[in-house]
Design a protein around this motif. Structure first.
Motif, PDB file in Angstrom:
ATOM      1  N   GLN A   9       0.871  -1.149  -0.044  1.00 22.86           N
ATOM      2  CA  GLN A   9       0.084  -0.007   0.032  1.00 22.86           C
ATOM      3  C   GLN A   9       0.906   1.123  -0.012  1.00 22.86           C
ATOM      4  OE1 GLN A   9      -2.627  -0.372   3.342  1.00 22.86           O
ATOM      5  NE2 GLN A   9      -4.154  -1.233   1.905  1.00 22.86           N
ATOM      6  N   THR A  10       0.446   2.162  -0.728  1.00 17.78           N
ATOM      7  CA  THR A  10       1.121   3.566  -0.989  1.00 17.78           C
ATOM      8  C   THR A  10       0.267   4.436   0.038  1.00 17.78           C
ATOM      9  OG1 THR A  10       2.134   3.091  -3.030  1.00 17.78           O
ATOM     10  CG2 THR A  10       2.126   5.291  -2.235  1.00 17.78           C
ATOM     11  N   ARG A  11       1.108   4.864   1.071  1.00 17.27           N
ATOM     12  CA  ARG A  11       0.412   5.987   2.047  1.00 17.27           C
ATOM     13  C   ARG A  11       1.148   7.362   1.522  1.00 17.27           C
ATOM     14  NH1 ARG A  11      -3.266   3.518   4.959  1.00 17.27           N
ATOM     15  NH2 ARG A  11      -2.630   1.566   5.795  1.00 17.27           N
ATOM     16  N   LEU A  12       0.099   8.249   1.200  1.00 17.71           N
ATOM     17  CA  LEU A  12       0.580   9.576   0.592  1.00 17.71           C
ATOM     18  C   LEU A  12       0.401  10.477   1.763  1.00 17.71           C
ATOM     19  CD1 LEU A  12      -1.313   9.527  -2.666  1.00 17.71           C
ATOM     20  CD2 LEU A  12       1.060   9.179  -2.273  1.00 17.71           C
ATOM     21  N   ARG A  13       1.286  11.450   1.926  1.00 18.49           N
ATOM     22  CA  ARG A  13       1.313  12.509   3.078  1.00 18.49           C
ATOM     23  C   ARG A  13       0.403  13.474   2.554  1.00 18.49           C
ATOM     24  NH1 ARG A  13       5.558  12.367   6.713  1.00 18.49           N
ATOM     25  NH2 ARG A  13       7.213  10.791   6.316  1.00 18.49           N
ATOM     26  N   SER A  14      -0.176  14.420   3.306  1.00 20.36           N
ATOM     27  CA  SER A  14      -1.258  15.336   3.035  1.00 20.36           C
ATOM     28  C   SER A  14      -0.748  15.997   1.951  1.00 20.36           C
ATOM     29  CB  SER A  14      -1.664  16.148   4.007  1.00 20.36           C
ATOM     30  OG  SER A  14      -0.491  16.818   4.627  1.00 20.36           O
ATOM     31  N   ALA A  26      -7.091  19.028 -12.765  1.00 20.57           N
ATOM     32  CA  ALA A  26      -6.327  19.760 -13.896  1.00 20.57           C
ATOM     33  C   ALA A  26      -6.847  18.753 -15.167  1.00 20.57           C
ATOM     34  CB  ALA A  26      -4.825  20.054 -13.767  1.00 20.57           C
ATOM     35  N   GLY A  27      -7.324  17.580 -15.113  1.00 22.71           N
ATOM     36  CA  GLY A  27      -7.710  16.893 -15.998  1.00 22.71           C
ATOM     37  C   GLY A  27      -6.618  15.808 -16.494  1.00 22.71           C
ATOM     38  N   MET A  28      -5.829  15.435 -15.702  1.00 20.69           N
ATOM     39  CA  MET A  28      -4.755  14.374 -15.711  1.00 20.69           C
ATOM     40  C   MET A  28      -5.454  13.087 -15.824  1.00 20.69           C
ATOM     41  SD  MET A  28      -1.340  13.247 -13.818  1.00 20.69           S
ATOM     42  CE  MET A  28      -0.396  14.504 -14.395  1.00 20.69           C
ATOM     43  N   PRO A  29      -5.293  12.127 -16.926  1.00 16.61           N
ATOM     44  CA  PRO A  29      -5.840  10.826 -16.789  1.00 16.61           C
ATOM     45  C   PRO A  29      -5.491  10.184 -15.596  1.00 16.61           C
ATOM     46  CG  PRO A  29      -4.782  11.209 -18.819  1.00 16.61           C
ATOM     47  CD  PRO A  29      -4.589  12.276 -17.985  1.00 16.61           C
ATOM     48  N   VAL A  30      -6.716   9.352 -15.059  1.00 16.77           N
ATOM     49  CA  VAL A  30      -6.519   8.645 -13.946  1.00 16.77           C
ATOM     50  C   VAL A  30      -5.175   7.554 -14.126  1.00 16.77           C
ATOM     51  CG1 VAL A  30      -7.571   6.753 -12.492  1.00 16.77           C
ATOM     52  CG2 VAL A  30      -8.815   8.799 -13.091  1.00 16.77           C
ATOM     53  N   LYS A  31      -5.176   6.715 -15.254  1.00 14.53           N
ATOM     54  CA  LYS A  31      -4.083   6.035 -15.296  1.00 14.53           C
ATOM     55  C   LYS A  31      -2.568   6.788 -15.099  1.00 14.53           C
ATOM     56  CE  LYS A  31      -2.756   2.574 -18.738  1.00 14.53           C
ATOM     57  NZ  LYS A  31      -2.855   2.099 -20.216  1.00 14.53           N
ATOM     58  N   ALA A  32      -2.459   7.967 -15.582  1.00 14.75           N
ATOM     59  CA  ALA A  32      -1.311   8.715 -15.537  1.00 14.75           C
ATOM     60  C   ALA A  32      -1.064   9.093 -13.851  1.00 14.75           C
ATOM     61  CB  ALA A  32      -1.329   9.977 -16.463  1.00 14.75           C
ATOM     62  N   TYR A  37       1.865   8.389  -8.959  1.00 15.08           N
ATOM     63  CA  TYR A  37       1.780   8.386  -7.649  1.00 15.08           C
ATOM     64  C   TYR A  37       1.829   7.036  -6.742  1.00 15.08           C
ATOM     65  CZ  TYR A  37       0.534  13.591  -7.706  1.00 15.08           C
ATOM     66  OH  TYR A  37       0.597  14.665  -8.039  1.00 15.08           O
ATOM     67  N   GLY A  38       1.860   5.970  -7.675  1.00 14.75           N
ATOM     68  CA  GLY A  38       2.010   4.655  -7.289  1.00 14.75           C
ATOM     69  C   GLY A  38       0.823   4.293  -6.387  1.00 14.75           C
ATOM     70  N   ARG A  41      -5.621   2.776  -9.441  1.00 17.50           N
ATOM     71  CA  ARG A  41      -6.470   3.597  -9.981  1.00 17.50           C
ATOM     72  C   ARG A  41      -7.871   3.722  -9.322  1.00 17.50           C
ATOM     73  NH1 ARG A  41      -6.284  -0.679 -13.329  1.00 17.50           N
ATOM     74  NH2 ARG A  41      -8.450  -1.604 -13.906  1.00 17.50           N
ATOM     75  N   SER A  42      -8.387   2.922  -8.878  1.00 14.18           N
ATOM     76  CA  SER A  42      -9.640   2.773  -7.976  1.00 14.18           C
ATOM     77  C   SER A  42      -9.400   3.713  -6.591  1.00 14.18           C
ATOM     78  CB  SER A  42     -10.228   1.385  -7.428  1.00 14.18           C
ATOM     79  OG  SER A  42      -9.211   1.012  -6.677  1.00 14.18           O
ATOM     80  N   THR A  43      -8.201   3.937  -6.069  1.00 16.98           N
ATOM     81  CA  THR A  43      -7.995   4.621  -4.850  1.00 16.98           C
ATOM     82  C   THR A  43      -8.282   6.040  -5.294  1.00 16.98           C
ATOM     83  OG1 THR A  43      -6.338   3.119  -4.297  1.00 16.98           O
ATOM     84  CG2 THR A  43      -6.166   5.344  -3.278  1.00 16.98           C
ATOM     85  N   ILE A  44      -7.826   6.675  -6.763  1.00 14.29           N
ATOM     86  CA  ILE A  44      -8.138   7.995  -6.781  1.00 14.29           C
ATOM     87  C   ILE A  44      -9.329   8.496  -6.647  1.00 14.29           C
ATOM     88  CG2 ILE A  44      -7.825   9.622  -8.708  1.00 14.29           C
ATOM     89  CD1 ILE A  44      -5.264   7.649  -9.604  1.00 14.29           C
ATOM     90  N   PRO A  45     -10.539   8.106  -7.215  1.00 11.17           N
ATOM     91  CA  PRO A  45     -11.695   8.730  -6.939  1.00 11.17           C
ATOM     92  C   PRO A  45     -12.105   8.721  -5.542  1.00 11.17           C
ATOM     93  CG  PRO A  45     -11.868   6.956  -8.560  1.00 11.17           C
ATOM     94  CD  PRO A  45     -10.490   6.778  -8.186  1.00 11.17           C
ATOM     95  N   ALA A  46     -11.722   7.830  -4.641  1.00 12.70           N
ATOM     96  CA  ALA A  46     -11.757   7.670  -3.246  1.00 12.70           C
ATOM     97  C   ALA A  46     -11.080   9.035  -2.279  1.00 12.70           C
ATOM     98  CB  ALA A  46     -11.173   6.599  -2.453  1.00 12.70           C
ATOM     99  N   LEU A  47      -9.697   9.211  -2.948  1.00 18.37           N
ATOM    100  CA  LEU A  47      -9.182  10.429  -2.361  1.00 18.37           C
ATOM    101  C   LEU A  47      -9.888  11.652  -2.783  1.00 18.37           C
ATOM    102  CD1 LEU A  47      -5.371   9.256  -2.855  1.00 18.37           C
ATOM    103  CD2 LEU A  47      -6.543   9.497  -0.698  1.00 18.37           C
TER     104      LEU A  47
END
Length: 110
Positions: A9-14, A26-32, A37-38, A41-47
């Motif tokens: 699991q990758t834990r991101l700081r604030s 800004a419109g960057m694709p989720v895949k990018a 950020y490592g 892709r399913s984590t991104i909408p949750a964040l």
């Protein structure tokens, strides 16, 4: 008997989460974003939701669909259109069909 795969699991700081949200907005694709950020892709909408930002609706808007279809109709392949627009070739295929176009047969090498 199968073994359980170990997933890290990758834990991101604030501050890093804020950068991720800014890239998303800004419109960057989720895949990018996932690659940058490592994170999965399913984590991104949750964040994004947790940050109170609006989650984008999947798919292309009307202008993007028309552009993708026009590029394909001009003779580009699905893959070429996808690369130019920074989207998947499945999205291009669907855009062409949604716009009433027809898909050309795949070229096969001898």
């Amino acid at each position: 008997m199968t073994k359980n795969r170990v997933q890290s699991q990758t834990r991101l700081r604030s501050a890093r989460r804020a950068e991720l949200i800014a890239d998303y907005e800004a419109g960057m694709p989720v895949k990018a974003i996932s690659a940058k950020y490592g994170v999965h892709r399913s984590t991104i909408p949750a964040l994004v939701r947790r940050a109170g930002a609006e989650v984008r609706v999947a798919g292309l808007d009307a202008e993007e669909r028309a552009r993708a279809s026009a590029l394909y109709e001009s003779g580009m392949t699905l893959v070429e259109v996808a690369r130019r627009m920074g989207i998947g070739d499945d999205a291009v295929r669907q855009a062409v069909l949604d716009e009433g176009g027809q898909l050309r047969p795949r070229c096969t090498s001898p």
